[in-house]
Design a protein around this motif. Structure first.
Motif, PDB file in Angstrom:
ATOM      1  N   TYR A 251      -1.416  -0.828   1.980  1.00 21.42           N
ATOM      2  CA  TYR A 251      -1.319   0.040   0.808  1.00 21.42           C
ATOM      3  C   TYR A 251      -0.846  -0.741  -0.420  1.00 21.42           C
ATOM      4  O   TYR A 251      -1.328  -0.516  -1.538  1.00 21.42           O
ATOM      5  N   ILE A 322      -4.228   8.581  -0.031  1.00 21.78           N
ATOM      6  CA  ILE A 322      -4.041   7.967   1.271  1.00 21.78           C
ATOM      7  C   ILE A 322      -3.971   9.048   2.331  1.00 21.78           C
ATOM      8  O   ILE A 322      -3.559  10.177   2.069  1.00 21.78           O
ATOM      9  N   ARG A 349      -9.387   4.819  -5.204  1.00 22.31           N
ATOM     10  CA  ARG A 349      -9.577   4.515  -3.786  1.00 22.31           C
ATOM     11  C   ARG A 349      -9.053   5.629  -2.887  1.00 22.31           C
ATOM     12  O   ARG A 349      -8.029   6.244  -3.158  1.00 22.31           O
ATOM     13  N   PHE A 350      -9.773   5.833  -1.794  1.00 19.35           N
ATOM     14  CA  PHE A 350      -9.317   6.673  -0.692  1.00 19.35           C
ATOM     15  C   PHE A 350      -9.133   5.760   0.507  1.00 19.35           C
ATOM     16  O   PHE A 350     -10.082   5.127   0.971  1.00 19.35           O
ATOM     17  N   VAL A 351      -7.901   5.651   1.009  1.00 22.57           N
ATOM     18  CA  VAL A 351      -7.575   4.741   2.104  1.00 22.57           C
ATOM     19  C   VAL A 351      -7.123   5.559   3.312  1.00 22.57           C
ATOM     20  O   VAL A 351      -6.169   6.333   3.226  1.00 22.57           O
ATOM     21  N   THR A 353      -5.863   5.358   7.276  1.00 21.97           N
ATOM     22  CA  THR A 353      -5.330   4.491   8.325  1.00 21.97           C
ATOM     23  C   THR A 353      -5.075   5.304   9.586  1.00 21.97           C
ATOM     24  O   THR A 353      -4.754   6.489   9.529  1.00 21.97           O
ATOM     25  N   ALA A 420      -8.130   0.740   9.586  1.00 16.64           N
ATOM     26  CA  ALA A 420      -8.216   1.353   8.262  1.00 16.64           C
ATOM     27  C   ALA A 420      -9.655   1.340   7.778  1.00 16.64           C
ATOM     28  O   ALA A 420     -10.424   0.430   8.101  1.00 16.64           O
ATOM     29  N   TRP A 422     -11.626   2.305   3.933  1.00 13.67           N
ATOM     30  CA  TRP A 422     -11.422   2.762   2.565  1.00 13.67           C
ATOM     31  C   TRP A 422     -12.688   2.596   1.741  1.00 13.67           C
ATOM     32  O   TRP A 422     -13.597   1.859   2.098  1.00 13.67           O
ATOM     33  N   SER A 424     -14.167   3.476  -2.672  1.00 17.48           N
ATOM     34  CA  SER A 424     -13.838   3.849  -4.042  1.00 17.48           C
ATOM     35  C   SER A 424     -14.749   4.972  -4.510  1.00 17.48           C
ATOM     36  O   SER A 424     -15.940   4.998  -4.173  1.00 17.48           O
TER      37      SER A 424
END
Length: 426
Positions: A251, A322, A349-351, A353, A420, A422, A424
């Motif tokens: 992150y 997140i 961004r979408f991350v 995990t 993870a 991710w 954009s």
């Protein structure tokens, strides 16, 4: 390439009294080391990084890729060697005779007791499911891929899913010590160790979407409403400290300094470092007591995205979103991912995990029944579904030592793996 140091926050080698050594050397007993490997490759839709820590390699018997060995011998701790490999250069190249068709009758649907399994296009299964065919032993657990399914035939691909990919491999020396006298033991082929039984399974087969969607994928064991299940606060850690540190470091690298961030499906821990450098952090989760216990939140709301996927925020309100250790509970993932795209600013961004631990009553059926390296592939399909995200990447880290004070330290040597995915906002 991503810096291989990023995967090693909190790395601690177990105490060893055999004596520290300044550099790698196969002679004079100077043969033991810990190394971190970072494998990078590209699929049609995403960039992938898979990292593995090997805490105890014996250079008398373990085999390093010969192209990298000159870059590692006589080098000290923290030295990093890098090499790019053409497709089929680091591992066995793609072989067309390992792709073949089998009769539907050859797939052993009842192999797992009380669990009927149907072959689905793009999915991976242990080779035991086609044991007895093409010289495959009934006990083989190495995965193979079903590449096509028709009424009477199943297309099978026994190649390593990385066999046709160009690969970049980085190696960092973590520690070196003199070896004790040893007899016997197994020999590890490092190239096989970092590429076998996992990496590559995140990508589609020849660009075709993987069929995760049959067999009632979003059904769950528990029939009760989520509000009832989450009514009681669970102020426990869902991964060990080493895994949490990897998430925090990721992150730190991916989220924008000073940005406004939504923590989706949040809890009392956001897995962000104390020096996160972010702006306002907003929490959205299922239990008010857990959310209130999270000191990072400027504000929080209780909201059930499985009951109502519409997020209670306006368009383009956030610089990043997140979702930590919770994506496996989504029963309407496509709706939720579309909503995340709506509340993100362009380029935000979408991350996502996750690890290999979850609440069994609430995890979706598909998640439990797949290989852990297929799960990033399923999340990639969530990102790809509506074309709302670009610059897609996956990342994994495995093999870090479990902290000595962890409650599972007496049963598990390795830290919880971290995966993870991710992208954009397009």
């Amino acid at each position: 390439m991503n810096d291989i140091n990023e995967a090693l926050i909190g790395f601690e080698l177990a105490d060893d009294d055999s004596g520290q050594v300044d550099s790698l050397d196969r002679t004079n007993g100077r043969a033991m080391c810990a190394m971190a490997f970072s494998l990078q490759w590209q699929s049609e839709h995403a960039r992938h990084t898979d990292q593995l820590v090997a805490p105890k390699l014996n250079l008398w018997r373990d085999i390093l890729p010969f192209e990298l060995e000159p870059d590692l011998m006589d080098k000290p701790v923290d030295h990093v060697a890098r090499r790019s490999f053409a497709a089929g250069e680091l591992i066995v190249p793609y072989q067309t005779d390992l792709c073949f068709n089998l009769s539907q009758r050859a797939f052993h649907r009842g192999l797992r007791r009380n669990n009927h399994v149907e072959p689905r296009s793009g999915r991976f299964y242990p080779r035991a499911f086609i044991g007895g065919s093409r010289g495959i032993f009934p006990e083989e657990i190495l995965p193979f891929r079903v590449c096509s399914v028709s009424d009477d035939m199943i297309g099978c691909d026994l190649n390593n899913p990385l066999a046709d990919k160009a690969l970049d491999l980085s190696v960092r020396i973590l520690d070196i010590w003199a070896a004790r006298e040893e007899h016997g033991g197994s020999c590890n082929d490092v190239a096989e160790m970092v590429t076998l039984n996992g990496p590559g399974m995140q990508a589609r087969w020849r660009g075709q979407p993987t069929d995760f969607w049959q067999d009632i994928p979003f059904a769950r064991m528990a029939g009760e409403a989520d509000a009832g299940f989450y009514a009681m606060p669970r102020l426990v850690s869902h991964v060990d400290k080493a895994a949490s540190a990897q998430i925090a470091q990721l992150y730190q690298r991916l989220l924008p300094a000073g940005g406004r961030v939504l923590d989706l499906m949040a809890s009392w821990e956001s897995h962000l470092s104390a020096e996160h450098g972010l702006g306002e952090i907003v929490g959205l989760g299922m239990n008010d007591e857990e959310l209130a216990a999270n000191r990072l939140f400027a504000e929080h709301r209780v909201h059930d995205v499985n009951l109502n996927p519409t997020l209670p925020y306006g368009d383009a309100e956030f610089d990043a979103v997140i979702c930590s250790l919770s994506v496996e509970y989504l029963v309407k993932p496509f709706d939720v991912f579309a909503e995340v795209a709506r509340v993100l600013r362009p380029g935000g961004r979408f991350v996502v995990t996750f690890s290999n631990r979850w609440f069994p009553p609430k995890v979706i059926r598909a998640w439990e029944g797949m290989h852990e390296f297929e799960r990033p592939g399923m999340v990639l399909e969530y990102f790809l579904r509506d074309g709302l995200f670009g610059d897609l990447e996956t990342w994994s880290v495995r093999g870090l030592p479990r902290p000595a004070d962890d409650k599972y330290a007496d049963r598990l040597d390795d830290s919880d793996p971290v995966f993870a995915v991710w992208g954009s906002r397009a």
